[in-house]
Design a protein around this motif. Sequence first.
Motif, PDB file in Angstrom:
ATOM      1  N   GLY A  19       0.812  -1.212   0.000  1.00 62.65           N
ATOM      2  CA  GLY A  19       0.000   0.000   0.000  1.00 62.65           C
ATOM      3  C   GLY A  19       0.842   1.256   0.000  1.00 62.65           C
ATOM      4  O   GLY A  19       0.394   2.320  -0.486  1.00 62.65           O
ATOM      5  N   LYS A  23       0.272   4.251  -2.556  1.00 59.25           N
ATOM      6  CA  LYS A  23       0.123   5.648  -2.124  1.00 59.25           C
ATOM      7  C   LYS A  23       1.022   6.561  -2.946  1.00 59.25           C
ATOM      8  O   LYS A  23       0.609   7.640  -3.399  1.00 59.25           O
ATOM      9  CB  LYS A  23       0.459   5.762  -0.644  1.00 59.25           C
ATOM     10  CG  LYS A  23       0.297   7.159  -0.065  1.00 59.25           C
ATOM     11  CD  LYS A  23       0.633   7.154   1.423  1.00 59.25           C
ATOM     12  CE  LYS A  23       0.497   8.552   2.017  1.00 59.25           C
ATOM     13  NZ  LYS A  23       0.832   8.562   3.466  1.00 59.25           N
ATOM     14  N   GLN A  33      -7.682   8.641  -3.314  1.00 61.36           N
ATOM     15  CA  GLN A  33      -8.146   7.291  -3.018  1.00 61.36           C
ATOM     16  C   GLN A  33      -9.600   7.110  -3.471  1.00 61.36           C
ATOM     17  O   GLN A  33      -9.975   6.042  -3.959  1.00 61.36           O
ATOM     18  CB  GLN A  33      -8.032   7.005  -1.522  1.00 61.36           C
ATOM     19  CG  GLN A  33      -6.598   6.961  -1.008  1.00 61.36           C
ATOM     20  CD  GLN A  33      -6.520   6.608   0.467  1.00 61.36           C
ATOM     21  OE1 GLN A  33      -7.376   5.902   0.991  1.00 61.36           O
ATOM     22  NE2 GLN A  33      -5.483   7.109   1.145  1.00 61.36           N
ATOM     23  N   ILE A  50      -5.986  -1.266   2.018  1.00 61.13           N
ATOM     24  CA  ILE A  50      -4.822  -1.722   1.240  1.00 61.13           C
ATOM     25  C   ILE A  50      -3.628  -0.820   1.505  1.00 61.13           C
ATOM     26  O   ILE A  50      -2.503  -1.281   1.717  1.00 61.13           O
ATOM     27  CB  ILE A  50      -5.158  -1.771  -0.269  1.00 61.13           C
ATOM     28  CG1 ILE A  50      -6.137  -2.909  -0.555  1.00 61.13           C
ATOM     29  CG2 ILE A  50      -3.884  -1.937  -1.095  1.00 61.13           C
ATOM     30  CD1 ILE A  50      -6.631  -2.960  -1.980  1.00 61.13           C
ATOM     31  N   ILE A  51      -3.869   0.477   1.488  1.00 64.93           N
ATOM     32  CA  ILE A  51      -2.775   1.428   1.724  1.00 64.93           C
ATOM     33  C   ILE A  51      -2.227   1.280   3.140  1.00 64.93           C
ATOM     34  O   ILE A  51      -1.012   1.390   3.364  1.00 64.93           O
ATOM     35  CB  ILE A  51      -3.266   2.862   1.465  1.00 64.93           C
ATOM     36  CG1 ILE A  51      -3.464   3.064  -0.051  1.00 64.93           C
ATOM     37  CG2 ILE A  51      -2.279   3.896   2.026  1.00 64.93           C
ATOM     38  CD1 ILE A  51      -4.008   4.408  -0.444  1.00 64.93           C
TER      39      ILE A  51
END
Length: 300
Positions: A19, A23, A33, A50-51
């Motif tokens: 992630g 980002k 996002q 996920i990030i």
Amino acid sequence: MRKAEKKYGFEPEYAVAPGETLKEVLESLGMSQKELALRTLLTPQTINRIIMGTQPITHTTAIRLEMATGVVASLWNSLESQYRELLARMAEQERISEEKQWLEQLPVKEMQQRGLLPMPATDEELTRTALAFFGCSDVRSYQGLWTAPDVAARRSACFETDIGAAAAWIRSGEKMAHEMDCASFSKSGLRSLLPRIRSCTVGEIEKAIHEIQRLLATAGVAMVIAEPFRKVPWNGATRWIIPQKKVMVLLSLRGKAEDIFWFSLFHEIGHVLHDERTRLFINSGHDKDEVETRADAFAA
């Protein structure tokens, strides 16, 4: 015996989630996002997880990220795989650090001298290498295989046996036996070899041992010799290492007397021919139970 080689390279003490890369990609694209969620039909919460590294990138998600960001799916899959593997290794390292007191049960110095464990090494490295030597993933599995059933129950009646040293001796024999080329086991074939094996015992012992090893291998018996550990006063052991196909006969040269060595060989062959195949048999030379008495009678 060749010294054990250290096989562990650099292992990071922290893991970076894929992630973080996502980002950075979003920042380079000027994409939020929320916009990525719209482009991939994933929820904003999924993108955020996920990030943050709390939700894995699946293969389907990787393909969607490729379509939305231009970064190939294989890279996302690779980053995810590396991240999860590293997390698992870090957890394993922490567990091994907690289990290192188990080393006190093993003859570490003797095992190092024989090349079975690395030297010098940290306790964590020794723990990991020792578990690999015994073919166990953790200390609990080692205890289930070596301290609970056969070995612990078969202590010599006259000697206080060190179970860790006994397990190391038997395991070293198993590893040598696995490496030996043998035909599939044949009870009739083994019986037919007995006169030839007996005739070998009157010759020079080193040549006799090689010839007997060759003969036994044709009947599925891997005869191996391992120097005993100091606290293992045993003459021999028998264990099936491939059910119905290959059996290990492990002998030591304790005492260096040829008559003891040959008697021990035929004692173990007696176990192979007459006794159950699920049990580990240990010959201390002092046991008086029915099975060992029968093996002694066969050897005599």
